[in-house]
Design a protein around this motif. Structure first.
Motif, PDB file in Angstrom:
ATOM      1  N   LEU A   7      52.351  33.523  62.605  1.00  0.00           N
ATOM      2  CA  LEU A   7      53.622  32.841  62.350  1.00  0.00           C
ATOM      3  C   LEU A   7      54.160  33.207  60.966  1.00  0.00           C
ATOM      4  CD1 LEU A   7      52.822  29.315  63.791  1.00  0.00           C
ATOM      5  CD2 LEU A   7      54.501  30.942  64.704  1.00  0.00           C
ATOM      6  N   LEU A   8      53.271  33.269  59.999  1.00  0.00           N
ATOM      7  CA  LEU A   8      53.652  33.627  58.633  1.00  0.00           C
ATOM      8  C   LEU A   8      54.270  35.021  58.595  1.00  0.00           C
ATOM      9  CD1 LEU A   8      53.465  32.998  55.532  1.00  0.00           C
ATOM     10  CD2 LEU A   8      51.283  34.166  55.605  1.00  0.00           C
ATOM     11  N   LEU A   9      53.626  35.969  59.235  1.00  0.00           N
ATOM     12  CA  LEU A   9      54.138  37.337  59.242  1.00  0.00           C
ATOM     13  C   LEU A   9      55.493  37.420  59.934  1.00  0.00           C
ATOM     14  CD1 LEU A   9      50.824  39.273  59.935  1.00  0.00           C
ATOM     15  CD2 LEU A   9      52.120  39.206  57.793  1.00  0.00           C
ATOM     16  N   LYS A  10      55.646  36.705  61.036  1.00  0.00           N
ATOM     17  CA  LYS A  10      56.931  36.693  61.735  1.00  0.00           C
ATOM     18  C   LYS A  10      58.015  36.059  60.872  1.00  0.00           C
ATOM     19  CE  LYS A  10      55.210  36.618  66.485  1.00  0.00           C
ATOM     20  NZ  LYS A  10      55.141  35.836  67.734  1.00  0.00           N
ATOM     21  N   ALA A  11      57.676  34.957  60.218  1.00  0.00           N
ATOM     22  CA  ALA A  11      58.645  34.272  59.360  1.00  0.00           C
ATOM     23  C   ALA A  11      59.069  35.174  58.208  1.00  0.00           C
ATOM     24  CB  ALA A  11      58.048  32.969  58.833  1.00  0.00           C
ATOM     25  N   GLN A  12      58.141  35.930  57.669  1.00  0.00           N
ATOM     26  CA  GLN A  12      58.464  36.836  56.573  1.00  0.00           C
ATOM     27  C   GLN A  12      59.395  37.957  57.021  1.00  0.00           C
ATOM     28  OE1 GLN A  12      54.557  37.980  55.152  1.00  0.00           O
ATOM     29  NE2 GLN A  12      54.564  36.357  53.612  1.00  0.00           N
ATOM     30  N   HIS A  13      59.386  38.244  58.318  1.00  0.00           N
ATOM     31  CA  HIS A  13      60.268  39.282  58.861  1.00  0.00           C
ATOM     32  C   HIS A  13      61.541  38.688  59.457  1.00  0.00           C
ATOM     33  CE1 HIS A  13      56.573  41.706  58.511  1.00  0.00           C
ATOM     34  NE2 HIS A  13      57.451  42.662  58.253  1.00  0.00           N
ATOM     35  N   GLY A  14      61.836  37.439  59.116  1.00  0.00           N
ATOM     36  CA  GLY A  14      63.107  36.850  59.497  1.00  0.00           C
ATOM     37  C   GLY A  14      63.142  36.064  60.790  1.00  0.00           C
ATOM     38  N   ASN A  15      61.986  35.820  61.409  1.00  0.00           N
ATOM     39  CA  ASN A  15      61.955  35.052  62.649  1.00  0.00           C
ATOM     40  C   ASN A  15      62.132  33.567  62.324  1.00  0.00           C
ATOM     41  OD1 ASN A  15      60.916  33.485  64.889  1.00  0.00           O
ATOM     42  ND2 ASN A  15      60.133  35.410  65.723  1.00  0.00           N
ATOM     43  N   HIS A  51      60.249  24.829  47.927  1.00  0.00           N
ATOM     44  CA  HIS A  51      59.109  25.582  47.393  1.00  0.00           C
ATOM     45  C   HIS A  51      58.243  26.126  48.538  1.00  0.00           C
ATOM     46  CE1 HIS A  51      56.706  26.831  44.014  1.00  0.00           C
ATOM     47  NE2 HIS A  51      55.632  26.310  44.560  1.00  0.00           N
ATOM     48  N   PHE A  52      58.040  25.327  49.569  1.00  0.00           N
ATOM     49  CA  PHE A  52      57.256  25.757  50.727  1.00  0.00           C
ATOM     50  C   PHE A  52      57.882  27.001  51.366  1.00  0.00           C
ATOM     51  CE2 PHE A  52      56.565  25.634  55.336  1.00  0.00           C
ATOM     52  CZ  PHE A  52      55.181  25.661  55.393  1.00  0.00           C
ATOM     53  N   ILE A  53      59.187  26.973  51.585  1.00  0.00           N
ATOM     54  CA  ILE A  53      59.870  28.109  52.209  1.00  0.00           C
ATOM     55  C   ILE A  53      59.783  29.345  51.320  1.00  0.00           C
ATOM     56  CG2 ILE A  53      62.151  28.971  52.925  1.00  0.00           C
ATOM     57  CD1 ILE A  53      62.676  26.003  53.852  1.00  0.00           C
ATOM     58  N   LYS A  54      59.952  29.159  50.019  1.00  0.00           N
ATOM     59  CA  LYS A  54      59.844  30.277  49.079  1.00  0.00           C
ATOM     60  C   LYS A  54      58.435  30.885  49.125  1.00  0.00           C
ATOM     61  CE  LYS A  54      60.324  31.389  44.199  1.00  0.00           C
ATOM     62  NZ  LYS A  54      60.495  30.859  42.845  1.00  0.00           N
ATOM     63  N   LEU A  55      57.421  30.023  49.166  1.00  0.00           N
ATOM     64  CA  LEU A  55      56.037  30.512  49.206  1.00  0.00           C
ATOM     65  C   LEU A  55      55.724  31.262  50.499  1.00  0.00           C
ATOM     66  CD1 LEU A  55      54.117  27.551  47.570  1.00  0.00           C
ATOM     67  CD2 LEU A  55      54.494  29.834  46.630  1.00  0.00           C
ATOM     68  N   ILE A  56      56.308  30.837  51.594  1.00  0.00           N
ATOM     69  CA  ILE A  56      56.114  31.555  52.860  1.00  0.00           C
ATOM     70  C   ILE A  56      56.571  33.007  52.695  1.00  0.00           C
ATOM     71  CG2 ILE A  56      56.970  31.786  55.248  1.00  0.00           C
ATOM     72  CD1 ILE A  56      54.937  29.547  54.930  1.00  0.00           C
ATOM     73  N   HIS A  57      57.708  33.194  52.063  1.00  0.00           N
ATOM     74  CA  HIS A  57      58.243  34.549  51.885  1.00  0.00           C
ATOM     75  C   HIS A  57      57.441  35.372  50.884  1.00  0.00           C
ATOM     76  CE1 HIS A  57      61.636  34.107  54.519  1.00  0.00           C
ATOM     77  NE2 HIS A  57      61.913  32.938  53.960  1.00  0.00           N
ATOM     78  N   GLU A  58      56.820  34.718  49.916  1.00  0.00           N
ATOM     79  CA  GLU A  58      56.094  35.437  48.859  1.00  0.00           C
ATOM     80  C   GLU A  58      54.613  35.643  49.176  1.00  0.00           C
ATOM     81  OE1 GLU A  58      56.691  33.154  45.334  1.00  0.00           O
ATOM     82  OE2 GLU A  58      58.792  33.763  45.134  1.00  0.00           O
ATOM     83  N   PHE A  59      54.066  34.920  50.137  1.00  0.00           N
ATOM     84  CA  PHE A  59      52.634  34.949  50.404  1.00  0.00           C
ATOM     85  C   PHE A  59      52.202  36.340  50.879  1.00  0.00           C
ATOM     86  CE2 PHE A  59      48.724  34.102  52.747  1.00  0.00           C
ATOM     87  CZ  PHE A  59      48.080  33.271  51.885  1.00  0.00           C
ATOM     88  N   LYS A  60      51.118  36.831  50.315  1.00  0.00           N
ATOM     89  CA  LYS A  60      50.559  38.143  50.687  1.00  0.00           C
ATOM     90  C   LYS A  60      49.367  37.917  51.604  1.00  0.00           C
ATOM     91  CE  LYS A  60      53.079  40.503  47.672  1.00  0.00           C
ATOM     92  NZ  LYS A  60      54.460  40.300  47.926  1.00  0.00           N
TER      93      LYS A  60
END
Length: 63
Positions: A7-15, A51-60
């Motif tokens: 889910l994290l990877l999909k969210a980072q790609h705009g899902n 902050h949660f949404i920002k961290l989702i995008h920044e998480f490696k």
């Protein structure tokens, strides 16, 4: 059922659906941490949500 990692990877790609799913999964924690003296602090909840949404995008994700 999808894992948090997928889910994290999909969210980072705009899902948007993946981001919504992650947010709903962690919403109880955000609400809990936003309570002060037994009452919901809406400003705190908004800050934590942003902050949660920002961290989702920044998480490696490490493989």
């Amino acid at each position: 059922m999808e894992t948090i990692t997928s889910l994290l990877l999909k969210a980072q790609h705009g899902n948007k659906q993946a981001m919504d799913h992650l947010y709903q999964k962690f919403r109880p924690l955000l609400l809990k941490e936003s309570c002060r003296n037994g009452e919901l602090d809406l400003d705190c909840y908004q800050e934590l949500s942003e902050h949660f949404i920002k961290l989702i995008h920044e998480f490696k994700v490490q493989k």
